[in-house]
Write a protein that holds these residues in place. Structure first.
Motif, PDB file in Angstrom:
ATOM      1  N   PRO A 135       0.829  -1.221   0.000  1.00 22.70           N
ATOM      2  CA  PRO A 135       0.000   0.000   0.000  1.00 22.70           C
ATOM      3  C   PRO A 135       0.855   1.259   0.000  1.00 22.70           C
ATOM      4  CG  PRO A 135      -0.809  -1.582   1.627  1.00 22.70           C
ATOM      5  CD  PRO A 135       0.508  -2.114   1.142  1.00 22.70           C
ATOM      6  N   GLY A 136       0.535   2.177  -0.880  1.00 24.29           N
ATOM      7  CA  GLY A 136       1.219   3.454  -0.929  1.00 24.29           C
ATOM      8  C   GLY A 136       2.553   3.460  -1.638  1.00 24.29           C
ATOM      9  N   ARG A 137       2.988   2.311  -2.137  1.00 27.36           N
ATOM     10  CA  ARG A 137       4.272   2.249  -2.824  1.00 27.36           C
ATOM     11  C   ARG A 137       4.090   2.391  -4.334  1.00 27.36           C
ATOM     12  NH1 ARG A 137       8.606   0.070   0.105  1.00 27.36           N
ATOM     13  NH2 ARG A 137       8.140   0.279   2.323  1.00 27.36           N
ATOM     14  N   ASP A 138       5.119   2.903  -4.972  1.00 27.58           N
ATOM     15  CA  ASP A 138       5.120   3.049  -6.423  1.00 27.58           C
ATOM     16  C   ASP A 138       5.634   1.762  -7.079  1.00 27.58           C
ATOM     17  OD1 ASP A 138       4.312   5.695  -6.126  1.00 27.58           O
ATOM     18  OD2 ASP A 138       6.392   6.410  -6.009  1.00 27.58           O
ATOM     19  N   ASN A 139       5.460   1.677  -8.381  1.00 31.19           N
ATOM     20  CA  ASN A 139       6.042   0.591  -9.161  1.00 31.19           C
ATOM     21  C   ASN A 139       7.477   0.970  -9.506  1.00 31.19           C
ATOM     22  OD1 ASN A 139       6.741  -1.465 -10.870  1.00 31.19           O
ATOM     23  ND2 ASN A 139       5.145  -1.067 -12.390  1.00 31.19           N
ATOM     24  N   HIS A 140       8.434   0.268  -8.920  1.00 31.63           N
ATOM     25  CA  HIS A 140       9.847   0.584  -9.120  1.00 31.63           C
ATOM     26  C   HIS A 140      10.480  -0.267 -10.217  1.00 31.63           C
ATOM     27  CE1 HIS A 140      10.712   3.253  -5.563  1.00 31.63           C
ATOM     28  NE2 HIS A 140       9.531   2.762  -5.226  1.00 31.63           N
ATOM     29  N   ARG A 141       9.699  -1.095 -10.868  1.00 34.14           N
ATOM     30  CA  ARG A 141      10.260  -1.999 -11.872  1.00 34.14           C
ATOM     31  C   ARG A 141      10.648  -1.263 -13.151  1.00 34.14           C
ATOM     32  NH1 ARG A 141      10.544  -7.276 -11.511  1.00 34.14           N
ATOM     33  NH2 ARG A 141       9.549  -8.382  -9.777  1.00 34.14           N
ATOM     34  N   MET A 142      11.559  -1.906 -13.904  1.00 31.63           N
ATOM     35  CA  MET A 142      11.945  -1.383 -15.208  1.00 31.63           C
ATOM     36  C   MET A 142      10.744  -1.341 -16.133  1.00 31.63           C
ATOM     37  SD  MET A 142      14.391  -3.212 -18.081  1.00 31.63           S
ATOM     38  CE  MET A 142      15.974  -2.919 -17.294  1.00 31.63           C
ATOM     39  N   PRO A 143      10.549  -0.244 -16.865  1.00 31.85           N
ATOM     40  CA  PRO A 143       9.489  -0.237 -17.875  1.00 31.85           C
ATOM     41  C   PRO A 143       9.688  -1.392 -18.849  1.00 31.85           C
ATOM     42  CG  PRO A 143      10.377   1.963 -17.552  1.00 31.85           C
ATOM     43  CD  PRO A 143      11.267   1.029 -16.793  1.00 31.85           C
ATOM     44  N   PRO A 144       8.639  -2.140 -19.179  1.00 36.15           N
ATOM     45  CA  PRO A 144       8.810  -3.341 -20.003  1.00 36.15           C
ATOM     46  C   PRO A 144       9.202  -3.057 -21.443  1.00 36.15           C
ATOM     47  CG  PRO A 144       6.488  -2.893 -19.638  1.00 36.15           C
ATOM     48  CD  PRO A 144       7.246  -1.951 -18.772  1.00 36.15           C
ATOM     49  N   ASP A 145       8.920  -1.863 -21.930  1.00 36.92           N
ATOM     50  CA  ASP A 145       9.202  -1.529 -23.325  1.00 36.92           C
ATOM     51  C   ASP A 145      10.038  -0.263 -23.419  1.00 36.92           C
ATOM     52  OD1 ASP A 145       7.508  -3.658 -24.368  1.00 36.92           O
ATOM     53  OD2 ASP A 145       5.818  -2.420 -23.712  1.00 36.92           O
ATOM     54  N   GLY A 146      10.554  -0.027 -24.613  1.00 30.50           N
ATOM     55  CA  GLY A 146      11.311   1.191 -24.846  1.00 30.50           C
ATOM     56  C   GLY A 146      12.790   0.924 -25.037  1.00 30.50           C
ATOM     57  N   VAL A 175      18.447  13.871  -4.938  1.00 37.10           N
ATOM     58  CA  VAL A 175      18.942  13.617  -6.293  1.00 37.10           C
ATOM     59  C   VAL A 175      17.889  12.845  -7.078  1.00 37.10           C
ATOM     60  CG1 VAL A 175      21.361  13.583  -5.538  1.00 37.10           C
ATOM     61  CG2 VAL A 175      20.066  11.432  -5.658  1.00 37.10           C
ATOM     62  N   MET A 176      18.024  12.849  -8.392  1.00 36.40           N
ATOM     63  CA  MET A 176      17.160  12.055  -9.265  1.00 36.40           C
ATOM     64  C   MET A 176      17.881  10.768  -9.653  1.00 36.40           C
ATOM     65  SD  MET A 176      14.137  13.319  -9.894  1.00 36.40           S
ATOM     66  CE  MET A 176      13.697  12.448 -11.403  1.00 36.40           C
ATOM     67  N   THR A 177      17.126   9.666  -9.648  1.00 33.55           N
ATOM     68  CA  THR A 177      17.708   8.372 -10.001  1.00 33.55           C
ATOM     69  C   THR A 177      16.771   7.602 -10.930  1.00 33.55           C
ATOM     70  OG1 THR A 177      16.708   7.022  -8.242  1.00 33.55           O
ATOM     71  CG2 THR A 177      18.694   8.277  -7.674  1.00 33.55           C
ATOM     72  N   ASN A 178      17.316   6.564 -11.548  1.00 31.98           N
ATOM     73  CA  ASN A 178      16.472   5.610 -12.257  1.00 31.98           C
ATOM     74  C   ASN A 178      15.909   4.607 -11.250  1.00 31.98           C
ATOM     75  OD1 ASN A 178      18.599   3.715 -11.799  1.00 31.98           O
ATOM     76  ND2 ASN A 178      19.557   4.268 -13.725  1.00 31.98           N
ATOM     77  N   THR A 179      15.097   3.681 -11.722  1.00 33.72           N
ATOM     78  CA  THR A 179      14.549   2.653 -10.826  1.00 33.72           C
ATOM     79  C   THR A 179      14.178   1.436 -11.645  1.00 33.72           C
ATOM     80  OG1 THR A 179      12.900   2.171  -9.110  1.00 33.72           O
ATOM     81  CG2 THR A 179      12.205   3.638 -10.895  1.00 33.72           C
ATOM     82  N   LEU A 180      14.762   0.270 -11.275  1.00 31.58           N
ATOM     83  CA  LEU A 180      14.584  -0.948 -12.067  1.00 31.58           C
ATOM     84  C   LEU A 180      14.593  -2.174 -11.146  1.00 31.58           C
ATOM     85  CD1 LEU A 180      16.815   1.100 -13.726  1.00 31.58           C
ATOM     86  CD2 LEU A 180      16.305  -0.570 -15.484  1.00 31.58           C
ATOM     87  N   HIS A 181      13.789  -2.134 -10.105  1.00 29.67           N
ATOM     88  CA  HIS A 181      13.801  -3.257  -9.161  1.00 29.67           C
ATOM     89  C   HIS A 181      12.386  -3.618  -8.741  1.00 29.67           C
ATOM     90  CE1 HIS A 181      13.052  -0.824  -5.420  1.00 29.67           C
ATOM     91  NE2 HIS A 181      13.520   0.127  -6.199  1.00 29.67           N
TER      92      HIS A 181
END
Length: 258
Positions: A135-146, A175-181
């Motif tokens: 609950p309340g968490r974002d989707n931190h996974r790598m975008p499947p496409d692109g 700072v700004m970061t990517n997120t893929l987990h």
């Protein structure tokens, strides 16, 4: 002068559904050879091939990389479920004790994504199998496409503790970061300091409290664009400096014992 040697903890793959290999991403090697200014050495993460004492002797530091397989939940006292995904228990058998040995010796290491999670588990912590289901968490996974540029694009902020290790290193509190987990820290190990959080409360930056060496680890992937991204470059610069200090210490000890 020879460069410090950084052991890059690799992953098992199968090419064309036929050929088993041990490999590490080219981005990791480039980050070590570039901003860290060290020599990358890909380590086959399987106790059938290497031992912890050998690795400690031959490397000046270690990069614990990301990877699709997750840490087996048996490493932190839980039963595996479908949500935990695939595992690489051979890597667990190398990474977990190697992290503990490095902490004890003061030998530098840098944890990234799965490596970040391995550090927490090695220090007695636990993991959530899937962050996006909380609950309340974002989707931190790598975008499947692109494209890779789109998948590794900066996607969220990380906020560091005021005056903490990461704040001082970066010279900025955010700072700004990517997120893929998919997985993430559930309970931090007793000696793990959570020094940076995403806006949804997900731990993103940690280190080991009172460890004598470099133990910084991040949940994102700083190896992407490491030479040009200011956040990534600072992290790998600092890791390389720690490896050079360790190598110089070892050379000094060798001269004194000669």
């Amino acid at each position: 002068m020879s460069r410090p040697v950084i052991g890059i903890i690799g992953n098992q793959y199968v090419i064309d559904n036929r050929f088993p290999v041990q490999a590490a991403g080219g981005m990791n090697c480039a980050a070590i050879a570039g901003p860290a200014q060290c020599m990358p050495l890909v380590i086959p993460s399987d106790p059938d091939y290497v031992s912890i004492p050998e690795l400690l002797e031959h490397c000046d530091g270690f990069l614990f990389t990301g990877g699709r397989p997750n840490v087996h939940p048996g490493q932190y006292g839980e039963e595996p479920t479908e949500a935990h995904g695939a595992f690489d228990e051979a890597r667990d058998a190398i990474a977990i004790p190697l992290i503990r040995a490095c902490v004890e010796r003061g030998q530098p290491f840098f944890g990234i994504c799965r490596g970040f999670q391995e550090v927490n588990v090695a220090m007695g912590g636990t993991l959530y199998p899937e962050i996006r289901d909380l609950p309340g968490r974002d989707n931190h996974r790598m975008p499947p496409d692109g494209t890779l540029e789109e998948q590794f694009a900066l996607r969220h902020k990380v906020h560091f503790a005021d005056g903490g290790v990461f704040h001082r290193l970066m010279g900025a509190q955010e700072v700004m970061t990517n997120t893929l987990h998919g997985q993430g820290i559930k309970a931090a190990g007793p000696d793990i300091v959570i020094d940076g959080l995403a806006s949804d409360g997900t731990p993103e930056a940690i280190y080991v409290r009172d460890a004598p060496g470099f133990t910084l680890s991040v949940q994102w992937h700083p190896e992407w664009n490491a030479a040009r991204d200011p956040v990534s470059r600072v992290l790998f610069n600092a890791f390389g400096d720690a490896a050079r200090a360790w190598a110089a210490r070892g050379a000094g000890m060798a001269r004194r014992s000669a």
